[in-house]
Each structure stands twice: as C-alpha cells, then as structure tokens.
Design a protein around this motif. Sequence first.
Motif, PDB file in Angstrom:
ATOM      1  N   VAL A   1       0.840  -1.211   0.000  1.00 20.08           N
ATOM      2  CA  VAL A   1       0.000   0.000   0.000  1.00 20.08           C
ATOM      3  C   VAL A   1       0.876   1.262   0.000  1.00 20.08           C
ATOM      4  O   VAL A   1       0.682   2.161  -0.827  1.00 20.08           O
ATOM      5  CB  VAL A   1      -0.956   0.016   1.223  1.00 20.08           C
ATOM      6  CG1 VAL A   1      -1.828   1.274   1.204  1.00 20.08           C
ATOM      7  CG2 VAL A   1      -1.830  -1.232   1.245  1.00 20.08           C
ATOM      8  N   GLY A   2       1.829   1.316   0.916  1.00 15.38           N
ATOM      9  CA  GLY A   2       2.635   2.536   1.069  1.00 15.38           C
ATOM     10  C   GLY A   2       3.655   2.703  -0.050  1.00 15.38           C
ATOM     11  O   GLY A   2       3.561   3.647  -0.856  1.00 15.38           O
ATOM     12  N   THR A   3       4.604   1.781  -0.129  1.00 19.82           N
ATOM     13  CA  THR A   3       5.724   1.948  -1.070  1.00 19.82           C
ATOM     14  C   THR A   3       5.276   1.742  -2.515  1.00 19.82           C
ATOM     15  O   THR A   3       5.483   2.608  -3.368  1.00 19.82           O
ATOM     16  CB  THR A   3       6.850   0.937  -0.733  1.00 19.82           C
ATOM     17  OG1 THR A   3       7.011   0.864   0.681  1.00 19.82           O
ATOM     18  CG2 THR A   3       8.145   1.338  -1.384  1.00 19.82           C
ATOM     19  N   ASP A   4       4.649   0.584  -2.797  1.00 20.64           N
ATOM     20  CA  ASP A   4       4.266   0.288  -4.189  1.00 20.64           C
ATOM     21  C   ASP A   4       3.196   1.274  -4.665  1.00 20.64           C
ATOM     22  O   ASP A   4       3.272   1.796  -5.782  1.00 20.64           O
ATOM     23  CB  ASP A   4       3.708  -1.138  -4.326  1.00 20.64           C
ATOM     24  CG  ASP A   4       4.717  -2.213  -3.921  1.00 20.64           C
ATOM     25  OD1 ASP A   4       5.881  -1.873  -3.640  1.00 20.64           O
ATOM     26  OD2 ASP A   4       4.325  -3.399  -3.878  1.00 20.64           O
ATOM     27  N   GLY A   5       2.205   1.508  -3.789  1.00 24.41           N
ATOM     28  CA  GLY A   5       1.113   2.408  -4.178  1.00 24.41           C
ATOM     29  C   GLY A   5       1.630   3.793  -4.526  1.00 24.41           C
ATOM     30  O   GLY A   5       1.192   4.398  -5.516  1.00 24.41           O
TER      31      GLY A   5
ATOM     32  N   GLY B   1       2.450  20.507 -12.277  1.00 24.64           N
ATOM     33  CA  GLY B   1       1.774  19.537 -11.416  1.00 24.64           C
ATOM     34  C   GLY B   1       2.434  19.502 -10.058  1.00 24.64           C
ATOM     35  O   GLY B   1       3.590  19.909  -9.890  1.00 24.64           O
ATOM     36  N   SER B   2       1.656  19.037  -9.080  1.00 27.27           N
ATOM     37  CA  SER B   2       2.181  18.929  -7.716  1.00 27.27           C
ATOM     38  C   SER B   2       1.818  17.547  -7.176  1.00 27.27           C
ATOM     39  O   SER B   2       0.639  17.184  -7.137  1.00 27.27           O
ATOM     40  CB  SER B   2       1.578  20.032  -6.833  1.00 27.27           C
ATOM     41  OG  SER B   2       1.938  19.826  -5.481  1.00 27.27           O
ATOM     42  N   ILE B   3       2.845  16.786  -6.793  1.00 22.93           N
ATOM     43  CA  ILE B   3       2.626  15.469  -6.181  1.00 22.93           C
ATOM     44  C   ILE B   3       2.986  15.604  -4.704  1.00 22.93           C
ATOM     45  O   ILE B   3       4.060  16.117  -4.359  1.00 22.93           O
ATOM     46  CB  ILE B   3       3.500  14.386  -6.848  1.00 22.93           C
ATOM     47  CG1 ILE B   3       3.160  14.265  -8.339  1.00 22.93           C
ATOM     48  CG2 ILE B   3       3.308  13.043  -6.143  1.00 22.93           C
ATOM     49  CD1 ILE B   3       4.087  13.332  -9.114  1.00 22.93           C
ATOM     50  N   ILE B   4       2.070  15.140  -3.848  1.00 25.27           N
ATOM     51  CA  ILE B   4       2.288  15.261  -2.408  1.00 25.27           C
ATOM     52  C   ILE B   4       2.185  13.869  -1.804  1.00 25.27           C
ATOM     53  O   ILE B   4       1.149  13.200  -1.923  1.00 25.27           O
ATOM     54  CB  ILE B   4       1.238  16.213  -1.790  1.00 25.27           C
ATOM     55  CG1 ILE B   4       1.364  17.605  -2.453  1.00 25.27           C
ATOM     56  CG2 ILE B   4       1.430  16.316  -0.271  1.00 25.27           C
ATOM     57  CD1 ILE B   4       0.124  18.431  -2.404  1.00 25.27           C
ATOM     58  N   ASN B   5       3.274  13.420  -1.204  1.00 25.97           N
ATOM     59  CA  ASN B   5       3.324  12.062  -0.656  1.00 25.97           C
ATOM     60  C   ASN B   5       3.222  12.091   0.866  1.00 25.97           C
ATOM     61  O   ASN B   5       4.005  12.779   1.538  1.00 25.97           O
ATOM     62  CB  ASN B   5       4.625  11.378  -1.077  1.00 25.97           C
ATOM     63  CG  ASN B   5       4.646  11.104  -2.573  1.00 25.97           C
ATOM     64  OD1 ASN B   5       3.601  10.898  -3.180  1.00 25.97           O
ATOM     65  ND2 ASN B   5       5.828  11.116  -3.162  1.00 25.97           N
ATOM     66  N   MET B   6       2.269  11.304   1.404  1.00 29.26           N
ATOM     67  CA  MET B   6       2.079  11.279   2.853  1.00 29.26           C
ATOM     68  C   MET B   6       3.112  10.356   3.485  1.00 29.26           C
ATOM     69  O   MET B   6       3.091   9.147   3.278  1.00 29.26           O
ATOM     70  CB  MET B   6       0.660  10.804   3.187  1.00 29.26           C
ATOM     71  CG  MET B   6       0.222  11.151   4.577  1.00 29.26           C
ATOM     72  SD  MET B   6       0.385  12.917   4.976  1.00 29.26           S
ATOM     73  CE  MET B   6      -0.787  13.656   3.838  1.00 29.26           C
ATOM     74  N   CYS B   7       4.029  10.963   4.200  1.00 21.69           N
ATOM     75  CA  CYS B   7       5.042  10.190   4.924  1.00 21.69           C
ATOM     76  C   CYS B   7       4.642  10.171   6.388  1.00 21.69           C
ATOM     77  O   CYS B   7       3.470  10.016   6.725  1.00 21.69           O
ATOM     78  CB  CYS B   7       6.410  10.804   4.736  1.00 21.69           C
ATOM     79  SG  CYS B   7       7.219  10.320   3.215  1.00 21.69           S
ATOM     80  N   SER B   8       5.598  10.330   7.267  1.00 24.29           N
ATOM     81  CA  SER B   8       5.340  10.288   8.710  1.00 24.29           C
ATOM     82  C   SER B   8       6.645  10.702   9.378  1.00 24.29           C
ATOM     83  O   SER B   8       7.728  10.568   8.788  1.00 24.29           O
ATOM     84  CB  SER B   8       4.981   8.855   9.108  1.00 24.29           C
ATOM     85  OG  SER B   8       5.084   8.700  10.505  1.00 24.29           O
ATOM     86  N   THR B   9       6.548  11.158  10.609  1.00 23.04           N
ATOM     87  CA  THR B   9       7.790  11.401  11.349  1.00 23.04           C
ATOM     88  C   THR B   9       8.531  10.075  11.563  1.00 23.04           C
ATOM     89  O   THR B   9       9.732  10.078  11.809  1.00 23.04           O
ATOM     90  CB  THR B   9       7.495  12.064  12.715  1.00 23.04           C
ATOM     91  OG1 THR B   9       6.454  11.347  13.371  1.00 23.04           O
ATOM     92  CG2 THR B   9       7.088  13.511  12.552  1.00 23.04           C
ATOM     93  N   ALA B  10       7.821   8.949  11.404  1.00 23.82           N
ATOM     94  CA  ALA B  10       8.485   7.626  11.521  1.00 23.82           C
ATOM     95  C   ALA B  10       9.575   7.466  10.474  1.00 23.82           C
ATOM     96  O   ALA B  10      10.536   6.723  10.684  1.00 23.82           O
ATOM     97  CB  ALA B  10       7.444   6.515  11.377  1.00 23.82           C
ATOM     98  N   SER B  11       9.457   8.168   9.342  1.00 23.61           N
ATOM     99  CA  SER B  11      10.476   8.048   8.293  1.00 23.61           C
ATOM    100  C   SER B  11      11.763   8.757   8.695  1.00 23.61           C
ATOM    101  O   SER B  11      12.822   8.506   8.135  1.00 23.61           O
ATOM    102  CB  SER B  11       9.954   8.635   6.980  1.00 23.61           C
ATOM    103  OG  SER B  11       9.856  10.040   7.101  1.00 23.61           O
TER     104      SER B  11
ATOM    105  N   LYS C   1       7.784   4.341   4.893  1.00 24.97           N
ATOM    106  CA  LYS C   1       7.730   5.808   4.859  1.00 24.97           C
ATOM    107  C   LYS C   1       9.094   6.397   4.461  1.00 24.97           C
ATOM    108  O   LYS C   1       9.158   7.436   3.805  1.00 24.97           O
ATOM    109  CB  LYS C   1       7.270   6.364   6.209  1.00 24.97           C
ATOM    110  CG  LYS C   1       5.820   6.024   6.559  1.00 24.97           C
ATOM    111  CD  LYS C   1       4.830   6.542   5.543  1.00 24.97           C
ATOM    112  CE  LYS C   1       3.381   6.373   5.975  1.00 24.97           C
ATOM    113  NZ  LYS C   1       2.433   6.702   4.891  1.00 24.97           N
ATOM    114  N   SER C   2      10.177   5.725   4.857  1.00 21.57           N
ATOM    115  CA  SER C   2      11.509   6.194   4.438  1.00 21.57           C
ATOM    116  C   SER C   2      11.680   6.043   2.939  1.00 21.57           C
ATOM    117  O   SER C   2      12.287   6.895   2.272  1.00 21.57           O
ATOM    118  CB  SER C   2      12.601   5.401   5.150  1.00 21.57           C
ATOM    119  OG  SER C   2      12.522   5.628   6.522  1.00 21.57           O
ATOM    120  N   ALA C   3      11.156   4.944   2.389  1.00 21.53           N
ATOM    121  CA  ALA C   3      11.234   4.746   0.939  1.00 21.53           C
ATOM    122  C   ALA C   3      10.446   5.845   0.219  1.00 21.53           C
ATOM    123  O   ALA C   3      10.901   6.398  -0.789  1.00 21.53           O
ATOM    124  CB  ALA C   3      10.667   3.371   0.572  1.00 21.53           C
ATOM    125  N   ILE C   4       9.291   6.201   0.775  1.00 25.15           N
ATOM    126  CA  ILE C   4       8.466   7.247   0.152  1.00 25.15           C
ATOM    127  C   ILE C   4       9.187   8.602   0.230  1.00 25.15           C
ATOM    128  O   ILE C   4       9.199   9.381  -0.728  1.00 25.15           O
ATOM    129  CB  ILE C   4       7.079   7.320   0.834  1.00 25.15           C
ATOM    130  CG1 ILE C   4       6.309   6.011   0.609  1.00 25.15           C
ATOM    131  CG2 ILE C   4       6.277   8.504   0.321  1.00 25.15           C
ATOM    132  CD1 ILE C   4       5.041   5.868   1.449  1.00 25.15           C
TER     133      ILE C   4
END
Length: 263
Positions: free
Chosen positions: A109-113, A131-141, A155-158
Amino acid sequence: MGRVDGKVVIVTGAASGLGLAISHRLAEEGAKVIMTDINEPGGTASAAQVPGAIFVPHDVTRESSWEKLINDIVADYDGVDVLVNCAGVVQLASIEDTSEDMWRKVHAVGTDGTFYGCKHALRVMKERGQGSIINMCSTASIQGGPNIFAYAASKSAIRSMTKSIACLSTQQGYGVRCNSVHPGNMATPMLKGVYDLVREHDPVMADELDRMWVGEPRDVANMVLFLASDETSAVNGAEMVVDNTMSITEGVVLKKELQGVRD
Ligand SMILES: NC(=O)c1ccc[n+]([C@@H]2O[C@H](COP(=O)([O-])OP(=O)(O)OC[C@H]3O[C@@H](n4cnc5c(N)ncnc54)[C@H](O)[C@@H]3O)[C@@H](O)[C@H]2O)c1
C-alpha cells in the motif's frame, strides 16, 4: 477566489482520516476533488460530504488500477494538477516480530502504491509542464521506532522517492513538484487503532501516549493545501513536518498541567 481554484486533484485513501480532511480542505478552496479508496461504501459516503467531489474505487497496490484511473481522469478533465498519495496501512511490530506477510502488506500500500501513483501522475503532468505530487510520509520516516519496523521503512522509501522525483523533474525541466508531508500523531481511525492496541498490551506505554501531543487532520490538510497551491511554486523535494515539535522532543510533550510537577 480559492487557493486551488479549478485544480483537478486526486486524493487516495480518501474514505477516512487525513485523506478525507484533505479532500474537504482542497474542495473548500475551489479544487475539483477525485476521492479514491479501496473501501467503496466508505468512500462513497465520504465523497457525499465533500462539495463537488466524486468517488472512484481504486486499489493503489495495482499498477493497472493506477493506469486506468489516471487515463480516465485525463480523458474527463484534460489533465491532473495535483496527486495526494495518502492511502496507508500500519503494522505495530519490531523487526523480530514482522512476518513476510506484514512486511509485504505495508509496502504494497505505502511503497508500491506511492511508486505507481507518482509514475503515472508524472507521465501526464510533464506533458502539460506542471503539477504537484504530495506524498504522505510520517515522522516515523525520520526517527524510526522499535515497533513500527515495516511502516517506518516504507515511509523512508516514500521520503526518498519524493526527492528523486523532484530532482528528476528539475533536471529534465518537467515543471512537476514532488514533496512529502510528515505528520506526527493525528486524530484519525488509524491512530485510534494503534492506541487501542497499545492500551490492550502495554498500559505503561499507553500512559506515555496519553501525554503526547495529538494533532487534528485539518492541520495536515492545511499543509497539503499549501503544497498543492501555486504559493509553493519554488518548493520541490522538501519534507514538511507537521508534529508540533514531537520529533524533536523525543515524542513526549507534557501537557501544561504536568509541567513543573516533580513528585
Ligand atoms: N494518523 C496519523 O497519526 C498518521 C501519522 C503519520 C502519517 N500518517 C499517514 O497518513 C495516511 C492516512 O492515514 P490515516 O491516519 O488517515 O489512516 P486511515 O486508516 O484513517 O485512512 C487510510 C485510508 O487508506 C485506505 N486504504 C488502505 N489500503 C488501501 C489500498 N490498497 N488502496 C486504496 N486505499 C487504501 C483505507 O481504506 C483508509 O480509508 C497514511 O499514509 C498514514 O500512514 C498518519
């Protein structure tokens, strides 16, 4: 005039939590929002609350689903202005307890998606030079964590994909921006699920969690709005933390009434 007036925006994982709040906020500021989610009943009900939005069932883990979504939207709206990759799932487990299945689920879901979404959005955005792409990461990354092994890795990969896409776009003159948003704990169904599990298995940790800051989904939605708008035309490859210092105070922000109390 709204801050994203007339922009065609796709938000994944929009049935719930942050994706729903983002859809609301962008619609308030004039965007045409296409809300997608694997949860069809939930997505349909959520889209009914968002002015002008439509819901499209969509599984982010399948590249064919992404190809169809993006091609259909280009056919209907003549292009995609903003993609918000928000769909995500979490597994609470250390490296020692993470099974192959848990690892693959989080990454599917996270990385592949996010990979497929970015790839197909970039394909059509670069044609129009914007265009603007916005990726939802996390402080966990940024921080990692003992019991969120697969989630933090995804999340680090994203986070890293985001920067590579931004660099490619600048190098090739595509005109597409790609940024990541890193929320701390936000009051959503996902966080509730995490808290419920912790309460069940680790009451001491649950007490710690109760003392931590928790933000509102709208806090994240406002950051996404900023990145989606033309106000950030020079912001590319950036990581925007929305956590009220949580990641620089080791996660524990004492409530005001506890400050200064020694015994
Ligand atoms: N809530 C937090 O504290 C927090 C903190 C940091 C980052 N995030 C991230 O924000 C994003 C949204 O989280 P949330 O808290 O709103 O969670 P949530 O569980 O409320 O929403 C996630 C949505 O993703 C959808 N989804 C799951 N698998 C999917 C798939 N294969 N295809 C399409 N949709 C799918 C779910 O149906 C759900 O509607 C996630 O990427 C999460 O990792 C959340």
